[in-house]
Write a protein that holds these residues in place. Sequence first.
Motif, PDB file in Angstrom:
ATOM      1  N   VAL A  84       0.918  -1.098   0.031  1.00 44.09           N
ATOM      2  CA  VAL A  84      -0.138  -0.054  -0.038  1.00 44.09           C
ATOM      3  C   VAL A  84       0.919   1.204  -0.076  1.00 44.09           C
ATOM      4  O   VAL A  84       2.098   1.178   0.377  1.00 44.09           O
ATOM      5  N   VAL A  89      -3.626   3.218  -0.263  1.00 40.68           N
ATOM      6  CA  VAL A  89      -4.275   2.532  -1.479  1.00 40.68           C
ATOM      7  C   VAL A  89      -3.223   1.516  -2.020  1.00 40.68           C
ATOM      8  O   VAL A  89      -2.417   1.630  -2.260  1.00 40.68           O
ATOM      9  N   PRO A  90      -3.902   0.095  -2.299  1.00 42.23           N
ATOM     10  CA  PRO A  90      -3.143  -0.956  -2.645  1.00 42.23           C
ATOM     11  C   PRO A  90      -2.349  -0.601  -4.110  1.00 42.23           C
ATOM     12  O   PRO A  90      -3.158  -0.176  -4.717  1.00 42.23           O
ATOM     13  N   ALA A 194      -6.921 -13.330   3.248  1.00 45.41           N
ATOM     14  CA  ALA A 194      -6.295 -12.204   2.628  1.00 45.41           C
ATOM     15  C   ALA A 194      -5.784 -11.285   4.070  1.00 45.41           C
ATOM     16  O   ALA A 194      -6.455 -11.314   5.000  1.00 45.41           O
ATOM     17  N   THR A 195      -4.801 -10.692   3.776  1.00 46.34           N
ATOM     18  CA  THR A 195      -4.269  -9.828   5.017  1.00 46.34           C
ATOM     19  C   THR A 195      -5.219  -8.523   4.960  1.00 46.34           C
ATOM     20  O   THR A 195      -5.678  -8.002   3.966  1.00 46.34           O
ATOM     21  N   PRO A 196      -5.050  -7.604   6.028  1.00 47.49           N
ATOM     22  CA  PRO A 196      -5.885  -6.538   5.992  1.00 47.49           C
ATOM     23  C   PRO A 196      -5.361  -5.696   4.840  1.00 47.49           C
ATOM     24  O   PRO A 196      -6.307  -4.685   4.390  1.00 47.49           O
ATOM     25  N   ASN A 197      -4.335  -5.671   4.646  1.00 44.36           N
ATOM     26  CA  ASN A 197      -3.932  -4.480   3.393  1.00 44.36           C
ATOM     27  C   ASN A 197      -4.201  -5.090   1.984  1.00 44.36           C
ATOM     28  O   ASN A 197      -4.108  -4.287   0.883  1.00 44.36           O
ATOM     29  N   ALA A 198      -4.689  -6.335   1.788  1.00 45.10           N
ATOM     30  CA  ALA A 198      -4.853  -6.944   0.395  1.00 45.10           C
ATOM     31  C   ALA A 198      -6.159  -6.190  -0.190  1.00 45.10           C
ATOM     32  O   ALA A 198      -7.071  -5.550   0.730  1.00 45.10           O
ATOM     33  N   SER A 199      -6.012  -5.896  -1.341  1.00 44.96           N
ATOM     34  CA  SER A 199      -7.113  -5.235  -2.306  1.00 44.96           C
ATOM     35  C   SER A 199      -8.235  -6.079  -2.369  1.00 44.96           C
ATOM     36  O   SER A 199      -8.176  -7.261  -2.634  1.00 44.96           O
ATOM     37  N   TYR A 200      -9.372  -5.430  -2.315  1.00 43.77           N
ATOM     38  CA  TYR A 200     -10.634  -6.104  -2.636  1.00 43.77           C
ATOM     39  C   TYR A 200     -10.585  -6.711  -4.112  1.00 43.77           C
ATOM     40  O   TYR A 200     -11.242  -7.961  -4.137  1.00 43.77           O
ATOM     41  N   GLU A 201      -9.822  -6.183  -4.714  1.00 41.87           N
ATOM     42  CA  GLU A 201      -9.777  -6.771  -6.274  1.00 41.87           C
ATOM     43  C   GLU A 201      -9.232  -8.028  -6.479  1.00 41.87           C
ATOM     44  O   GLU A 201      -9.369  -9.120  -7.014  1.00 41.87           O
ATOM     45  N   LEU A 203      -8.848 -10.270  -4.050  1.00 45.62           N
ATOM     46  CA  LEU A 203      -9.989 -11.134  -3.169  1.00 45.62           C
ATOM     47  C   LEU A 203     -11.127 -11.711  -4.342  1.00 45.62           C
ATOM     48  O   LEU A 203     -11.263 -12.654  -4.533  1.00 45.62           O
ATOM     49  N   VAL A 204     -11.590 -10.770  -5.196  1.00 42.64           N
ATOM     50  CA  VAL A 204     -12.512 -11.030  -6.285  1.00 42.64           C
ATOM     51  C   VAL A 204     -12.008 -11.764  -7.442  1.00 42.64           C
ATOM     52  O   VAL A 204     -12.467 -12.794  -7.792  1.00 42.64           O
ATOM     53  N   THR A 205     -10.596 -11.574  -7.641  1.00 42.45           N
ATOM     54  CA  THR A 205      -9.794 -12.222  -8.808  1.00 42.45           C
ATOM     55  C   THR A 205      -9.587 -13.765  -8.184  1.00 42.45           C
ATOM     56  O   THR A 205     -10.014 -14.747  -8.887  1.00 42.45           O
TER      57      THR A 205
END
Lengths: 246, 234
Positions: A84, A89-90, A194-201, A203-205
Amino acid sequence: MAQIETGGDSGKGKSHQKKMSIHVDFTPMVDMNMLLITFFMLCTTMIKSQTLQISLPTNEKVEKEQQNKVKQSEAITVILDSDVNAEGVPTKNYLYYYEGMPPVTEEGQIDLALNPMKTEEFLPNEANGAAQGMRKIFQDRNKEVVNRINELKAKWKNKELASTEAANDSVYQARAKEIRNDSTLKRPVVIIKATPNASYESLVTALDEMQINSISRYQIDRISHNDSVMMMAVKGIPYGQEPAEE
Amino acid sequence: MGKVKIKRKSTLIDMTAMSDVTVLLLTFFMLTSTFLQKEPITVITPSSVSEIKVPTANLVTVLVAPKGNVFISLAGDKDSTFSSENMRAELIKNVVAEYNRVYNKNVSLTTAEVNTFAKTNMFGVSLAELKGWLDLSQEQRDAYIDPAKNPEKAGIPIDMNQDLSKPNEFQIWMRAIYNSSNPNIEGAIKRGEGIAIKADKSTTYDKIQVVMDNLQTMKMNKFSLMTALKSEDE
């Protein structure tokens, strides 16, 4: 169309028929319509969003005997993480994964030598027609299912499954489901964390890759202490020195 | 040497046909359009290959802003008894009653305030400030829940509370929606079609996890994530 012929007015004789044509100018009408069309075009959403359905396990405590133990040889744990920037922002997504159980020694220490954790950068999932990155990881582990599905898909494309198009589709869906849940095949169980910093994108991917690679058994789980320790150990090495699985 | 006779031609074009076409187009757009719903913040959802469409009726959309502010929007049934407006009017009354009971407060709304709320598509304000917020003008209300202009106050308060006897405000809202008199929304939530989480693709996972954990605590284990269609062939 815009002309209206006004036939004989109330006159007595036939002789005095006046032919009058009325031209209505439609230009302002067109102008107004165009404005309205523009308004509607700008205010509408043509594309409807898609959804990805997920179900989380319940929070309730489950008795030890009732728990479904996953076979070690089938389990793969995937941990998503991102760099980040200062605003939180990731910027860049990474993927860590290991197979089976976390490598905990008898003293409760993490020993990566027992079960190496691998890391990879998020890559575009395909290059020159070959799968890479996350897709390759899952495809390799779900080969038997993916191959069968591909065979089935080829038949479906040639419409060999049934005579009509609708029947062809439904037969395809039913058989694909059967293959995905066929317990005689070697199927992985994927645990996504997922780590707290991982982006939502990311996860969806990851969830999306489950669909693409026909993986029927996956789950989103909370990151555990062991996972974080392992990640820290792996992060000690700068990325790139150790070439990740090609 | 005769003069070249310039023929005078009328430049009038018959616009009737053109008008016909535009009216047809207009009709098409009017019939097919669903209006863009106003949301406090515009997010770009990540893409997926999933082809399940977002339902238009009986849906709770939970919007998570990149900084973690949470907003809820409720779409009711197509049926007029449980239209979005009626459901929101019912919802606000139940929520305020529950809030007063749990936190020993004494909030009461006027009919005008309830009507304002029923017309609001997406909301996200703490219940303590709800009354004041509903008394503002439309513009002020929009500005108040805009995370860019008012990052402190915008959004429904949410925490990691797991004790449902003292629910946090997000849990009060979600439970009131679940228990509304419309049976279809309960069914939709049970099937996993009733709740959709919408977030920007660059939102970090901790913000999403708070919402997911809250839903899990309320035993709403099935829900969906909103995505856009991926153009890439699988």
